[in-house]
Design a protein around this motif. Structure first.
Motif, PDB file in Angstrom:
ATOM      1  N   ALA A   1       7.386  -6.120  -3.349  1.00  0.00           N
ATOM      2  CA  ALA A   1       7.092  -4.981  -2.470  1.00  0.00           C
ATOM      3  C   ALA A   1       5.725  -5.212  -1.863  1.00  0.00           C
ATOM      4  CB  ALA A   1       7.120  -3.689  -3.265  1.00  0.00           C
ATOM      5  N   LEU A   2       5.506  -4.691  -0.651  1.00  0.00           N
ATOM      6  CA  LEU A   2       4.231  -4.888   0.029  1.00  0.00           C
ATOM      7  C   LEU A   2       3.570  -3.554   0.345  1.00  0.00           C
ATOM      8  CD1 LEU A   2       6.414  -7.157   1.598  1.00  0.00           C
ATOM      9  CD2 LEU A   2       4.139  -7.999   2.102  1.00  0.00           C
ATOM     10  N   ILE A   3       2.254  -3.533   0.202  1.00  0.00           N
ATOM     11  CA  ILE A   3       1.485  -2.340   0.598  1.00  0.00           C
ATOM     12  C   ILE A   3       0.177  -2.796   1.239  1.00  0.00           C
ATOM     13  CG2 ILE A   3       0.564  -2.055  -1.783  1.00  0.00           C
ATOM     14  CD1 ILE A   3       0.582   1.040  -1.134  1.00  0.00           C
ATOM     15  N   TYR A   4      -0.228  -2.128   2.321  1.00  0.00           N
ATOM     16  CA  TYR A   4      -1.415  -2.596   3.060  1.00  0.00           C
ATOM     17  C   TYR A   4      -2.028  -1.464   3.881  1.00  0.00           C
ATOM     18  CZ  TYR A   4       1.689  -2.829   7.150  1.00  0.00           C
ATOM     19  OH  TYR A   4       2.559  -2.530   8.166  1.00  0.00           O
TER      20      TYR A   4
ATOM     21  N   LEU B   1       2.523  -6.981  -3.622  1.00  0.00           N
ATOM     22  CA  LEU B   1       1.557  -7.691  -2.776  1.00  0.00           C
ATOM     23  C   LEU B   1       0.688  -6.670  -2.056  1.00  0.00           C
ATOM     24  CD1 LEU B   1       4.071 -10.289  -1.229  1.00  0.00           C
ATOM     25  CD2 LEU B   1       2.891 -10.379  -3.439  1.00  0.00           C
ATOM     26  N   VAL B   2      -0.621  -6.753  -2.288  1.00  0.00           N
ATOM     27  CA  VAL B   2      -1.551  -5.750  -1.766  1.00  0.00           C
ATOM     28  C   VAL B   2      -2.526  -6.393  -0.786  1.00  0.00           C
ATOM     29  CG1 VAL B   2      -3.224  -3.951  -2.383  1.00  0.00           C
ATOM     30  CG2 VAL B   2      -1.418  -4.579  -4.014  1.00  0.00           C
ATOM     31  N   SER B   3      -2.532  -5.919   0.459  1.00  0.00           N
ATOM     32  CA  SER B   3      -3.475  -6.427   1.450  1.00  0.00           C
ATOM     33  C   SER B   3      -4.437  -5.314   1.830  1.00  0.00           C
ATOM     34  CB  SER B   3      -2.735  -6.959   2.683  1.00  0.00           C
ATOM     35  OG  SER B   3      -3.652  -7.591   3.545  1.00  0.00           O
ATOM     36  N   ALA B   4      -5.674  -5.417   1.345  1.00  0.00           N
ATOM     37  CA  ALA B   4      -6.629  -4.311   1.486  1.00  0.00           C
ATOM     38  C   ALA B   4      -8.043  -4.788   1.229  1.00  0.00           C
ATOM     39  CB  ALA B   4      -6.284  -3.222   0.469  1.00  0.00           C
TER      40      ALA B   4
ATOM     41  N   GLY C   1      -8.043  -1.218  -2.135  1.00  0.00           N
ATOM     42  CA  GLY C   1      -7.202  -2.154  -2.886  1.00  0.00           C
ATOM     43  C   GLY C   1      -7.301  -1.920  -4.388  1.00  0.00           C
ATOM     44  N   SER C   2      -8.521  -1.708  -4.866  1.00  0.00           N
ATOM     45  CA  SER C   2      -8.707  -1.511  -6.309  1.00  0.00           C
ATOM     46  C   SER C   2      -8.121  -0.180  -6.761  1.00  0.00           C
ATOM     47  CB  SER C   2     -10.202  -1.552  -6.650  1.00  0.00           C
ATOM     48  OG  SER C   2     -10.766  -2.753  -6.194  1.00  0.00           O
ATOM     49  N   MET C   3      -8.196   0.825  -5.901  1.00  0.00           N
ATOM     50  CA  MET C   3      -7.589   2.123  -6.249  1.00  0.00           C
ATOM     51  C   MET C   3      -6.066   2.019  -6.277  1.00  0.00           C
ATOM     52  SD  MET C   3     -10.022   5.092  -4.596  1.00  0.00           S
ATOM     53  CE  MET C   3     -10.111   4.524  -2.927  1.00  0.00           C
ATOM     54  N   VAL C   4      -5.521   1.205  -5.379  1.00  0.00           N
ATOM     55  CA  VAL C   4      -4.067   0.980  -5.369  1.00  0.00           C
ATOM     56  C   VAL C   4      -3.630   0.310  -6.677  1.00  0.00           C
ATOM     57  CG1 VAL C   4      -2.235  -0.431  -4.311  1.00  0.00           C
ATOM     58  CG2 VAL C   4      -3.758   0.921  -2.860  1.00  0.00           C
ATOM     59  N   VAL C   5      -4.385  -0.706  -7.090  1.00  0.00           N
ATOM     60  CA  VAL C   5      -4.058  -1.431  -8.329  1.00  0.00           C
ATOM     61  C   VAL C   5      -4.106  -0.479  -9.523  1.00  0.00           C
ATOM     62  CG1 VAL C   5      -4.936  -3.206  -9.911  1.00  0.00           C
ATOM     63  CG2 VAL C   5      -4.814  -3.688  -7.449  1.00  0.00           C
TER      64      VAL C   5
END
Ligand code: 1QQ
Length: 377
Positions: free
Chosen positions: A172-175, A229-232, A237-241
């Motif tokens: 899955a992708l998030i950005y 997959l995180v593009s940030a 980005g760290s908050m998403v993780v």
């Protein structure tokens, strides 16, 4: 903002097409004096990127002015863009028109370079990206250079390693959809996934400045990916993780260049463990040049350098070499020297350039473990 200022050439140019002599060139007793502008993300949500760059540049400046005594003296003029396109444009205009710099290092973000690079290019002032990883940076024009490894090289390297070692099949992708760097990274991730035959289970977006990612991550969790997959940039980005782990997402998480900063561990905490990233620089590398840099950096700042400090450090060595090659601090001669740069052996690796002056280099794949990145093996 004053948009007519965006194309401002140096006053001496008179709007003509002949390049103005760089007023920054002043030889005193054979010594070249070179004033170089720096545009950095020095305040705001990505300030740790700019701080790392400033630290790397200042370390290099001290070393180089000592080594080049009598031949070349460089001076750095820092401007804070706040990570904003408008801020970067204003900074570039100021450095060119008020400070008469011979060249500019930065700005930090790809989006800022897309906005401010054309200003420098039109004014025929060399501008040198040290952290712009998006595709198309060098297409801005022939005064635009960079030593930052493009995501088109880094991300596939990380994804290949992750697929090999973790057996990923469904991702899955998030950005961040309002940031040029993050969008470019997402495109590279998606194209690489398709090329590798991975199934894409879902996609989600957010905006820089967002603090709540629950809705997007809940939706992605339901698609049951084994890779996320995180593009940030590091903050979002760290908050998403962190949120992904809180929501019970167990997928392997892989990120882009934005994660190459220790702030990740501060923000995500132990949730960062297992995060996979590619980087051209590792302070652990057993190489004399790298270890001498790490030691000098630690002595000056009491912490280890990250990739942003390393690429900044290298860029001033490239400037020094090119200014000495030019024999004077003039924009046109400096541009010519930068364009001729073929191989450069820096702390962030061996660098060469393709026909569009894009850097070609190797990325190493690292994984977050107990508050730091270690080799992914
Ligand atoms: C870009 C990047 C960012 C992560 C720099 C901070 O690579 O904007 O191109």
């Amino acid at each position: 903002g004053c948009s007519s200022g965006n194309n401002a050439a140096p006053a001496a140019n008179g709007g003509g097409s002949t390049p103005a002599p760089a007023p920054a060139a002043e030889a005193s007793g054979g010594e070249i004096n070179a004033k170089i502008g720096v545009v950095g993300f020095l305040s705001g949500s990505g300030a740790a990127y700019g701080e790392a760059q400033k630290a790397g540049l200042e370390l290099a400046l001290g070393e180089l002015n000592e080594a080049n005594k009598g031949k070349l003296k460089m001076e750095l003029k820092f401007e804070d863009s706040g990570g904003e396109k408008e801020g970067a444009i204003n900074a570039v205009n100021k450095l060119i028109n008020q400070d008469n710099v011979v060249a500019i290092i930065g700005p930090t973000l790809s989006g800022e370079m897309f906005a401010a690079g054309p200003v420098a290019n039109d004014a025929e002032v060399p501008i040198f990206g040290i952290s712009n990883t998006s595709e198309g940076i060098n297409d801005i024009g022939e005064y635009v250079f960079r030593n930052s490894l493009p995501e088109s090289i880094a991300i596939p390297t990380a994804m290949k390693a992750a697929v090999e070692k973790k057996g990923l099949k469904k991702v899955a992708l998030i950005y961040a959809s309002n940031d040029d760097f993050s969008v470019n990274g997402y495109k590279v991730m998606k194209a690489t996934a398709e090329k590798m035959g991975l199934e894409i289970t879902g996609e989600a977006t957010f905006s820089n400045g967002d603090v709540d990612f629950s809705a997007q991550l809940t939706k992605l969790k339901q698609t049951n990916p084994d890779g996320l997959l995180v593009s940030a940039l590091y903050k979002e980005g760290s908050m998403v993780v962190k949120k992904a782990r809180e929501l019970g997402i167990t997928a392997t998480i892989l990120g882009g260049n934005g994660f190459n900063n220790p702030k990740v561990f501060e923000i995500a905490g132990p949730a960062a463990d297992g995060l996979i990233v590619a980087t051209p620089f590792s302070p652990e590398k057993q190489d004399d040049k790298v270890q001498a840099f790490v030691k000098a950096f630690e002595a000056k700042y009491n912490k280890k350098p990250d990739q942003f400090a390393a690429q900044a450090y290298d860029s001033l060595y490239i400037m020094s070499q090119s200014l000495l090659g030019a024999g004077k601090a003039e924009r046109e001669e400096l541009r010519g020297q930068l364009a001729q740069l073929k191989d450069f052996n820096g702390v962030s690796g061996k660098l060469s350039f393709d026909e569009k002056r894009n850097p070609i280099g190797d990325a190493v794949v690292v994984v977050a473990k107990d508050g730091k990145f270690v080799p992914f093996e």
